[in-house]
Scaffold this motif. Structure first.
Motif, PDB file in Angstrom:
ATOM      1  N   GLN A   1       0.889  -1.277   0.143  1.00 27.17           N
ATOM      2  CA  GLN A   1      -0.038   0.140   0.029  1.00 27.17           C
ATOM      3  C   GLN A   1       0.863   1.190  -0.069  1.00 27.17           C
ATOM      4  O   GLN A   1       1.090   2.064   1.116  1.00 27.17           O
TER       5      GLN A   1
ATOM      6  N   PRO B   1      -3.241   3.451  -1.661  1.00 31.48           N
ATOM      7  CA  PRO B   1      -2.874   3.911  -0.322  1.00 31.48           C
ATOM      8  C   PRO B   1      -4.118   5.013   0.308  1.00 31.48           C
ATOM      9  O   PRO B   1      -4.088   5.403   1.470  1.00 31.48           O
TER      10      PRO B   1
ATOM     11  N   LEU C   1       1.558  -6.739   5.149  1.00 35.18           N
ATOM     12  CA  LEU C   1       1.418  -5.530   4.636  1.00 35.18           C
ATOM     13  C   LEU C   1       2.411  -4.576   4.697  1.00 35.18           C
ATOM     14  O   LEU C   1       3.222  -4.543   5.742  1.00 35.18           O
TER      15      LEU C   1
ATOM     16  N   CYS D   1       3.184  -0.618   4.313  1.00 34.19           N
ATOM     17  CA  CYS D   1       2.316   0.589   4.119  1.00 34.19           C
ATOM     18  C   CYS D   1       3.123   1.759   4.416  1.00 34.19           C
ATOM     19  O   CYS D   1       4.262   1.511   5.131  1.00 34.19           O
TER      20      CYS D   1
ATOM     21  N   ALA E   1      -4.158   1.129   9.386  1.00 29.45           N
ATOM     22  CA  ALA E   1      -3.682  -0.339   9.596  1.00 29.45           C
ATOM     23  C   ALA E   1      -4.205  -0.992  10.830  1.00 29.45           C
ATOM     24  O   ALA E   1      -4.420  -1.859  11.225  1.00 29.45           O
TER      25      ALA E   1
END
Length: 562
Positions: A81, A107, A126, A128, A136
């Protein structure tokens, strides 16, 4: 309409077929390009450039860390992301080298959208940006994600600049909401721990999934298109054959304002331009036009990949018009229809004509494009090499040239299917591999194609697909809503904008502001409606299905008479 029909339609030097099995997988493309062009610039962002050699070394560090410090196994899904920053290619190629399947994630997704995608994909990890980590934190307890890697915007920059950029983003611009994820690992720490550690290079078969790319398909909730290594390698080679005919190797500078998590930008920048050893300039926030234009001024760019909305905004900017376009020789447009006025204005300002193409997530994504040697504005060009196209009527009968029907596509770039959705796959793909696009097209006698309508109700906002079912499902959860419908209405800036029609329950009361706030809280920016209209009732079929087309037709009549 035979598969050989287009053979004599390609410009000289463009093959009618490509070898989709030229590389066994994406890892082989990466290795060859990074060795061959080791000292050439690969990606630049925020004033920092990674060479192909550095990209391979850093992606290897991330792959080694994944293998040594997590329990992730080949075939596991990792959600990525990230916006257009240098971390994106490092993480994606590192994950692939460790054998993981990449799940590209917007995002700007809301917590609700993240939760659906992570659970549907079965993501176990993940990566990010710190800017999204608060979401998150909210979502991860409801998912199977075990490993979280967090990065900040400036993490790939030299130490002092990294410190300054990250501090400005966090403390001055206040773009990093507070979060608490004690299990999270910093990407910088992961890369440090992976340094010098050998990688057990994954070697997946070409029919194995490389990327789960989420789309609404033709209707409804987001589905993961299973794009295999062969799909993406084939589309890379097809694009190179037709789009890259006038691009050199290791000498082009191409501007990348479209998000790499979008399959169009991924295939062009991370695949086709990597294969040719060219330089991608990543624009992190193309909505910040002054910053983007200032960045463009630092490069004698030879290529520009964009879409209609961006072309219009740039050409209306005085500073952009003053840039040096003497090196620009290729402009590609995709993601949404290119308007004639925008194409003419871009050519007037830059001296470079736009090659419009067409594609969809399910086709990795490119189906057709205008060859730079022979552009027909208003068309989506000719099919890529090794691609068959035809149009059919509602009964599935193949129609002759010049007649409008649903466009169907067959080729090595067509997806394997939708992830864990066999019925949805059967709805759009037949046993022979033909994919129904849901778009109504005309194939001209010269082989060029035009999109004339959309069969489905999908709304296209600045190149992003928006599906009315999802918006209606979200709005239906707002107390007081009895019925609702979402449609797209023409918009000069974004192609279409979203309008919601609402019928309020008897005895309840709702305001436009309440509707807009509810949507703002539950869907990402491009999916948010700008217009709301309250009605006593909505047009429906005799079984109660809301007739969105009638609502659209009413709006078009209003616009025509205005």
């Amino acid at each position: 309409m035979t598969e050989h029909y287009w053979k004599d339609k390609y410009p000289a030097g463009v093959p009618a077929e490509i070898n989709a099995d030229a590389f066994p997988n994406i890892q082989a493309v990466l290795k060859e390009s990074c060795q061959r062009f080791a000292n050439k610039p690969a990606f630049s962002n925020l004033g920092k450039t990674l060479t192909y050699g550095e990209l391979y070394e850093l992606s290897g560090r991330f792959a080694a860390w994944l293998q040594q410090h997590t329990d992730l196994q080949p075939g596991d899904r990792i959600a990525v992301q990230l916006p257009n920053v240098l971390q994106y290619p490092v993480v994606v190629f590192g994950a692939m080298r460790a054998g993981l399947i990449v799940v590209n994630t917007n995002p700007l997704y809301t917590a609700r959208e993240m939760e659906h995608q992570f659970n549907d994909a079965g993501a176990k990890a993940l990566v990010c940006l710190a800017n999204m980590a608060h979401l998150a934190e909210e979502v991860l307890p409801k998912t199977g994600v075990k490993h979280v890697i967090i990065t900040e915007v400036g993490d790939m920059l030299p130490p002092l600049k990294r410190l300054i950029v990250n501090a400005v983003v966090k403390h001055v611009k206040k773009m990093v909401p507070a979060y608490r994820l004690p299990q999270a690992v910093k990407l910088t720490d992961a890369l440090a721990k992976g340094k010098g550690v050998p990688v057990r290079e994954a070697n997946p078969g070409n029919s194995e999934i490389a990327v789960l790319q989420y789309t609404g398909g033709t209707t409804g909730v987001a589905k993961g298109a299973m794009l295999t290594h062969r799909n993406l390698v084939a589309n890379m080679l097809q694009c190179k054959a037709l789009m890259g005919a006038n691009l050199g190797e290791g000498c082009e500078v191409v501007i990348a304002p479209l998000p790499l998590y979008h399959i169009y930008a991924f295939t062009v920048h991370c695949m086709m331009l990597m294969l040719t050893g060219n330089h991608n300039v990543l624009i992190t926030n193309p909505r910040d036009l002054p910053a983007m234009i200032k960045d463009l001024g630092n490069y004698k760019f030879t290529g520009f990949i964009g879409l209609n909305t961006l072309f219009v905004a740039l050409c209306n900017n005085e500073d952009f018009r003053r840039l040096d376009f003497s090196s620009l020789k290729l402009t590609l447009s995709g993601g949404m229809a290119l308007q004639l006025a925008a194409a003419e204005r871009w050519k007037e300002v830059t001296g470079c004509a736009i090659c419009e193409g067409y594609g969809m997530t399910e086709t990795s994504p490119v189906v057709s494009v205008n060859p730079v040697q022979n552009i027909q504005v208003g068309t989506i060009g000719i099919p890529l090499p090794s691609t068959q196209c035809r149009v059919i009527d509602d009964e599935g009968k193949v129609l002759p040239f010049g007649e409008r029907g649903e466009l169907c596509v067959k080729g090595p770039q067509v997806m394997k299917g939708y992830w864990q959705r066999e019925e949805a796959t059967r709805e759009v793909m037949d046993a022979e591999g033909w994919l129904r696009t849901g778009d109504v097209a005309i194939i001209q006698d010269d082989g060029y194609m035009r999109i004339v309508d959309r069969k489905k109700d999908m709304i296209l906002v600045s190149g992003f697909n928006v599906y009315p079912n999802e918006l209606e499902d979200v709005l239906a959860t707002l107390p007081g809503v009895l019925q609702c419908a979402a449609i797209g209405v023409p918009d000069e800036r974004s192609g279409e904008t979203i309008k919601m029609f609402v019928v309020v329950k008897p005895g309840a009361s709702l305001t436009k502001e309440q509707v807009l706030k509810h949507m703002h809280d539950n869907v990402t920016g491009y999916k948010r409606p700008k217009l709301v209209e309250f009605r006593d009732s909505l047009p429906t079929t005799n079984v109660g299905k809301i007739l969105r087309r009638e609502l659209r037709d009413e709006e078009l009549k209003k616009l025509a008479s205005a």
